[in-house]
Design a protein around this motif. Structure first.
Motif, short mmCIF file in Angstrom:
data_model
loop_
_atom_site.label_atom_id
_atom_site.label_comp_id
_atom_site.label_asym_id
_atom_site.label_seq_id
_atom_site.Cartn_x
_atom_site.Cartn_y
_atom_site.Cartn_z
N PRO A 143 1.24 -1.25 0.15
CA PRO A 143 -0.65 0.01 -0.26
C PRO A 143 0.95 1.08 0.40
CG PRO A 143 -1.09 -1.47 1.54
CD PRO A 143 0.91 -1.77 1.94
N PRO A 144 0.64 1.96 -0.41
CA PRO A 144 -0.90 2.46 -1.85
C PRO A 144 -0.26 2.14 -2.65
CG PRO A 144 0.42 4.40 -1.40
CD PRO A 144 1.08 3.37 -0.25
N PHE A 145 -0.30 0.90 -3.30
CA PHE A 145 0.17 0.14 -4.54
C PHE A 145 0.27 0.93 -5.64
CE2 PHE A 145 -3.16 -1.09 -1.41
CZ PHE A 145 -2.50 -2.76 -0.82
N GLU A 146 0.98 1.92 -5.60
CA GLU A 146 2.17 2.78 -6.30
C GLU A 146 3.37 1.58 -7.29
OE1 GLU A 146 3.67 5.57 -5.09
OE2 GLU A 146 1.10 7.12 -4.24
N THR A 168 -7.49 -2.33 -6.82
CA THR A 168 -6.76 -1.62 -6.64
C THR A 168 -7.16 -0.06 -7.14
OG1 THR A 168 -4.69 -0.71 -7.68
CG2 THR A 168 -4.19 -2.51 -5.58
N VAL A 170 -6.14 2.39 -8.18
CA VAL A 170 -4.86 3.26 -9.00
C VAL A 170 -3.98 3.46 -10.87
CG1 VAL A 170 -1.75 3.37 -8.79
CG2 VAL A 170 -4.18 2.21 -6.59
N THR A 290 -15.30 6.95 4.44
CA THR A 290 -14.57 7.71 4.56
C THR A 290 -15.50 8.50 5.71
OG1 THR A 290 -14.72 9.48 3.23
CG2 THR A 290 -12.89 7.59 2.78
N ASP A 295 -11.78 2.89 5.11
CA ASP A 295 -10.31 3.09 4.59
C ASP A 295 -10.05 2.90 2.92
OD1 ASP A 295 -7.40 2.95 4.19
OD2 ASP A 295 -7.30 1.61 5.23
N THR A 297 -8.91 3.11 -1.05
CA THR A 297 -7.23 3.39 -1.33
C THR A 297 -7.41 4.15 -2.17
OG1 THR A 297 -6.54 0.84 -0.79
CG2 THR A 297 -5.75 2.46 -3.15
N GLY A 298 -6.72 5.24 -2.22
CA GLY A 298 -6.49 6.32 -3.25
C GLY A 298 -5.68 7.09 -3.40
N ARG A 308 -10.20 -1.29 2.61
CA ARG A 308 -10.00 -1.56 3.58
C ARG A 308 -10.90 -2.42 4.90
NH1 ARG A 308 -6.44 -3.76 8.04
NH2 ARG A 308 -5.15 -4.99 7.73
N TYR A 339 -9.11 -6.67 3.04
CA TYR A 339 -9.96 -5.90 1.32
C TYR A 339 -11.37 -6.16 0.66
CZ TYR A 339 -5.28 -4.13 2.25
OH TYR A 339 -3.78 -3.53 2.83
#
Length: 361
Positions: A143-146, A168, A170, A290, A295, A297-298, A308, A339
């Motif tokens: 995380p954050p899965f970049e 994700t 992303v 939120t 949580d 993912t962003g 999550r 997740y």
């Protein structure tokens, strides 16, 4: 071109080393559709709507009269030419597919020695490659899965990455993805959700690069999952390898008509309007989730969100008893039982999800 690339017959006859064979993980073939019970409010499948828009229904209906004849070469060429015009490429750089996922089933014909798959991501490539005995090394992004190109093993002669990535949401910078290009390596970019991204979307579809293969789907935005429509964009030599040994008439007349229709200027304009709607709905949905303390993912850029949640399995089952389907996350490499993935939906459907979550959390 290498000798092996020029002789696909010999390449395909060569069987995988038995030492490399292992049974693919059955969870790799778990997809969101199996989460949906009849009558459920569906947040598990990333298809927009219950069916294609009226204009597309009419277009396909008008083509029903062609079903008495085999698909023609002229119809196939017309669809390829339209896809090419949409992306500013040559028709010989377009391969029409029976759904974007068909492109993954063709990858073993390139015969890579080691494939790096970037995860968490769509698992069909892993399934196909492992089933054919091709070594796969999963690159797990924390995380954050970049995406970090430094994690890709030097020995990998094929790299597969989704953009935007499922599950994700992303969107990776195209410059970062293309930084993994190297001599002898093929970069495969799964752009199944690219037409749902607001703006240019970091797509490589308009770039004619000899070592980059793009896979696109038309089933999500246009609600054509049952018709299976997609295409690949790449160098003509690579596309020739992919379709070696492919059955005659691989796509039906309605698939060809749908691909042509969904890449014409009117449809492209409609898809842009839909991406704007998705952006608004996603922003609202993130705010509401939120606010509940969840949580998310962003920054999320796709038509789905990764959440999550502690005890996600239990929450998913509780939602299911209330007629709401969400996608489990633990079948994606790199994710665990905490997740869930939820599709972006309109405010009325999100009302139902939020009310149920307030009850089950």
């Amino acid at each position: 071109m290498s000798e092996s690339a020029a002789r696909p017959d010999a390449r395909l006859r060569r069987k995988p080393d038995a030492r490399l064979r292992r049974k693919p993980d059955e969870l790799l073939r778990h997809h969101g559709d199996v989460e949906v019970d009849p009558g459920s409010v569906d947040f598990a499948v990333n298809v927009r709507g219950d069916g294609p828009p009226e204009w597309l229904r009419e277009r396909l209906g008008a083509a029903l009269g062609s079903l008495g004849s085999y698909p023609t070469a002229a119809a196939e060429l017309a669809a390829r030419e339209q896809v090419a015009a949409h992306h500013g490429r040559s028709p010989d750089e377009v391969l029409l597919l029976s759904g974007g996922a068909e492109g993954f089933s063709m990858l073993p014909r390139i015969e890579p020695r080691l494939v790096a798959t970037i995860h968490p991501s769509f698992t069909e490539p892993d399934w196909v490659l492992e089933q054919t005995g091709i070594p796969v090394q999963r690159v797990i992004l924390p995380p954050p899965f970049e995406f970090d190109a430094r994690l890709v093993p030097d020995a990998a002669d094929m790299v597969i990455i989704g953009n935007p990535t499922n599950p994700t949401s992303v969107l990776h910078p195209l410059e970062t993805i293309l930084s993994v290009r190297s001599p002898g390596r093929t970069v495969v970019i799964d752009e199944a959700f690219a037409d749902a991204v607001l703006g240019t979307g970091e797509s490589a579809a308009s770039q004619s690069l000899n070592d980059v293969l793009i896979l696109r789907s038309l089933t999500k935005t246009w609600a054509l999952a049952g018709l299976r429509c997609g295409y690949a964009l790449g160098h003509p030599d690579v596309l020739a390898q992919l379709q070696h040994g492919r059955a005659h008439w691989p796509l039906g007349s309605l698939q060809l008509e749908a691909i042509r229709a969904c890449t014409e200027p009117f449809a492209v304009h409609q898809a842009r309007a839909e991406s704007e709607r998705i952006d608004r709905e996603r922003t609202s949905m993130i705010s509401r989730l939120t606010a509940m303390g969840l949580d998310v993912t962003g920054p999320a850029r796709a038509p789905f969100l990764l959440l999550r949640i502690e005890d996600a399995d239990l929450i998913r089952e509780r939602l299911r008893t209330r007629g709401i389907a969400v996608r489990r996350g633990d079948t994606f490499p790199g994710l665990d039982r905490h997740y869930l993935r939820v599709a972006v939906r309109n405010s009325e459907q999100v009302d139902i999800l939020v009310d149920a979550l307030n009850t089950v959390l």
